[in-house]
Design a protein around this motif. Structure first.
Motif, PDB file in Angstrom:
ATOM      1  N   GLN A  12       0.844  -1.183   0.000  1.00 30.38           N
ATOM      2  CA  GLN A  12       0.000   0.000   0.000  1.00 30.38           C
ATOM      3  C   GLN A  12       0.879   1.231   0.000  1.00 30.38           C
ATOM      4  O   GLN A  12       1.923   1.272   0.638  1.00 30.38           O
ATOM      5  CB  GLN A  12      -0.921  -0.004   1.221  1.00 30.38           C
ATOM      6  CG  GLN A  12      -1.992  -1.074   1.124  1.00 30.38           C
ATOM      7  CD  GLN A  12      -3.019  -0.964   2.228  1.00 30.38           C
ATOM      8  OE1 GLN A  12      -3.119   0.049   2.893  1.00 30.38           O
ATOM      9  NE2 GLN A  12      -3.790  -2.020   2.411  1.00 30.38           N
ATOM     10  N   ALA A  13       0.469   2.212  -0.761  1.00 30.97           N
ATOM     11  CA  ALA A  13       1.154   3.491  -0.844  1.00 30.97           C
ATOM     12  C   ALA A  13       0.191   4.553  -0.324  1.00 30.97           C
ATOM     13  O   ALA A  13      -1.001   4.283  -0.181  1.00 30.97           O
ATOM     14  CB  ALA A  13       1.526   3.764  -2.303  1.00 30.97           C
ATOM     15  N   PRO A  14       0.684   5.756  -0.045  1.00 28.67           N
ATOM     16  CA  PRO A  14      -0.228   6.811   0.408  1.00 28.67           C
ATOM     17  C   PRO A  14      -1.355   7.082  -0.589  1.00 28.67           C
ATOM     18  O   PRO A  14      -2.445   7.476  -0.213  1.00 28.67           O
ATOM     19  CB  PRO A  14       0.671   8.039   0.538  1.00 28.67           C
ATOM     20  CG  PRO A  14       2.043   7.499   0.690  1.00 28.67           C
ATOM     21  CD  PRO A  14       2.070   6.198  -0.057  1.00 28.67           C
ATOM     22  N   ASP A  15      -1.078   6.812  -1.866  1.00 28.49           N
ATOM     23  CA  ASP A  15      -2.078   7.054  -2.909  1.00 28.49           C
ATOM     24  C   ASP A  15      -3.030   5.888  -3.113  1.00 28.49           C
ATOM     25  O   ASP A  15      -3.972   5.986  -3.886  1.00 28.49           O
ATOM     26  CB  ASP A  15      -1.388   7.347  -4.243  1.00 28.49           C
ATOM     27  CG  ASP A  15      -0.580   8.620  -4.200  1.00 28.49           C
ATOM     28  OD1 ASP A  15      -0.635   9.323  -3.185  1.00 28.49           O
ATOM     29  OD2 ASP A  15       0.115   8.901  -5.181  1.00 28.49           O
TER      30      ASP A  15
END
Length: 192
Positions: A12-15
């Motif tokens: 998971q990324a911030p986006d």
């Protein structure tokens, strides 16, 4: 148009969620239901919508076709972009949001960050006819023309709770109860 992806959650990324599909990592801005499904899953299927702008291609991911369909309907409303539409479909189930639109419940949409009164009214006005078919009607309430959920939420707001706090408290209460019982149980939930 990329309508669906099946692959391995690669992080998971911030986006959003990175989904590995045959060695290609797709960054998908996803609803919380997709992110929950991705936790500890070997493989998931995500319904997607590809938003095309002059300077970017952005994938948005949904747990099911209903979420994606509501998202695309929201994009047709003047003043609602993909980030706001994603916030709307992330906050409640598609069925609850459709019911709120059909019942003219503007306040439910105003509780979502990024949506003011005029945008909430436009959402209800512009989408009421488009999605009204197939929405399960709600039982009559003690207040003519108003659903028990709306009556209970408005009562909690009158008692000093924010719309978001009232919605959160009512989410933990059985939706089949009459408005008065919902209020009583929601107050217990908030006090606990």
């Amino acid at each position: 148009m990329i309508a669906r992806l099946r692959g391995r959650p690669a992080g998971q990324a911030p986006d959003g969620l990175v989904l590995d599909v045959n060695g290609v990592g797709y960054l998908v801005a996803a609803t919380p239901s997709v992110l929950r499904r991705a936790d500890d899953a070997a493989e998931i299927t995500v319904e997607t919508y590809l938003h095309v702008r002059e300077d970017a291609l952005q994938l948005y991911g949904f747990a099911d076709v209903d979420e994606r369909e509501l998202f695309t309907h929201l994009l047709t409303v003047n003043g609602v972009g993909p980030k706001v539409a994603l916030a709307v479909v992330s906050g409640s189930s598609s069925a609850e949001l459709r019911r709120a639109i059909v019942q003219g419940d503007h306040a439910r949409f105003q509780a979502i960050p990024g949506i003011g009164k005029k945008t909430a009214e436009r959402i209800v006005l512009e989408l009421k006819e488009k999605i009204g078919e197939g929405v399960v009607p709600v039982e009559p309430s003690s207040s003519p023309g108003r659903a028990p959920h709306v009556v209970a939420r408005d009562a909690l707001v009158e008692l000093g709770y924010s719309i978001a706090e009232a919605e959160q408290a009512l989410a933990a209460v059985d939706p089949d109860l009459p408005a008065e019982e919902r209020i009583r149980l929601a107050l217990r939930t908030v006090a606990a």
